[in-house]
Design a protein around this motif. Structure first.
Motif, short mmCIF file in Angstrom:
data_model
loop_
_atom_site.label_atom_id
_atom_site.label_comp_id
_atom_site.label_asym_id
_atom_site.label_seq_id
_atom_site.Cartn_x
_atom_site.Cartn_y
_atom_site.Cartn_z
N LYS A 1 6.04 2.14 -0.73
CA LYS A 1 5.31 1.10 -0.72
C LYS A 1 5.40 0.35 0.63
O LYS A 1 6.55 -0.09 1.29
N ILE A 2 4.25 0.00 1.42
CA ILE A 2 4.44 -0.55 2.84
C ILE A 2 3.59 -1.79 2.70
O ILE A 2 2.14 -2.00 2.35
N ILE B 1 0.98 8.28 9.19
CA ILE B 1 1.87 7.45 8.69
C ILE B 1 3.13 7.87 8.33
O ILE B 1 4.04 6.95 8.53
N PHE B 2 3.34 9.27 7.89
CA PHE B 2 4.64 9.47 7.81
C PHE B 2 5.43 9.80 8.98
O PHE B 2 6.75 9.39 8.95
N LEU C 1 10.99 1.55 -0.95
CA LEU C 1 11.08 2.77 -1.72
C LEU C 1 11.46 2.39 -3.23
O LEU C 1 12.36 1.81 -3.69
N THR C 2 10.30 2.33 -4.06
CA THR C 2 10.32 2.01 -5.44
C THR C 2 10.36 3.22 -6.39
O THR C 2 10.11 4.23 -5.87
N LEU D 1 0.67 -1.39 -0.03
CA LEU D 1 -0.08 0.04 0.04
C LEU D 1 0.99 1.22 -0.11
O LEU D 1 2.06 1.23 0.77
N SER D 2 0.29 2.28 -0.51
CA SER D 2 0.98 3.62 -0.53
C SER D 2 0.82 4.35 0.76
O SER D 2 -0.23 3.73 1.50
N PRO D 3 1.50 5.08 1.20
CA PRO D 3 1.05 5.83 2.45
C PRO D 3 -0.26 6.40 2.59
O PRO D 3 -1.05 6.14 3.81
N SER D 4 -0.87 6.93 1.66
CA SER D 4 -2.22 7.41 1.49
C SER D 4 -3.15 6.29 1.40
O SER D 4 -4.22 6.17 2.29
N GLU D 5 -2.98 5.12 1.00
CA GLU D 5 -3.89 4.09 1.08
C GLU D 5 -4.10 3.44 2.50
O GLU D 5 -5.00 3.16 2.94
#
Length: 54
Positions: A43-44, A24-25, A37-38, A8-12
């Motif tokens: 991505k988490i 999250i940040f 880091l892609t 998941l992205s940080p916003s997701e």
């Protein structure tokens, strides 16, 4: 047992958890969970384990 890992992205992740994106940040900066880091950004990995097949 079924194991599924979503990236998941940080916003997701913020939406799934129901928390502000800034939280999250903050957790990323405090190394509270792993992240990748892609080329597409951060991505988490979130792993779900199911006792029975889907």
């Amino acid at each position: 047992m079924e194991i599924i890992t979503l990236y998941l992205s940080p916003s997701e992740l913020a939406k799934v958890r129901g928390v502000p994106l800034s939280d999250i940040f903050k957790e990323i900066r405090q190394h509270m969970f792993p992240y990748l880091l892609t080329n597409d950004g951060i991505k988490i990995p979130v792993t779900y384990i199911f006792d029975s097949p889907i």
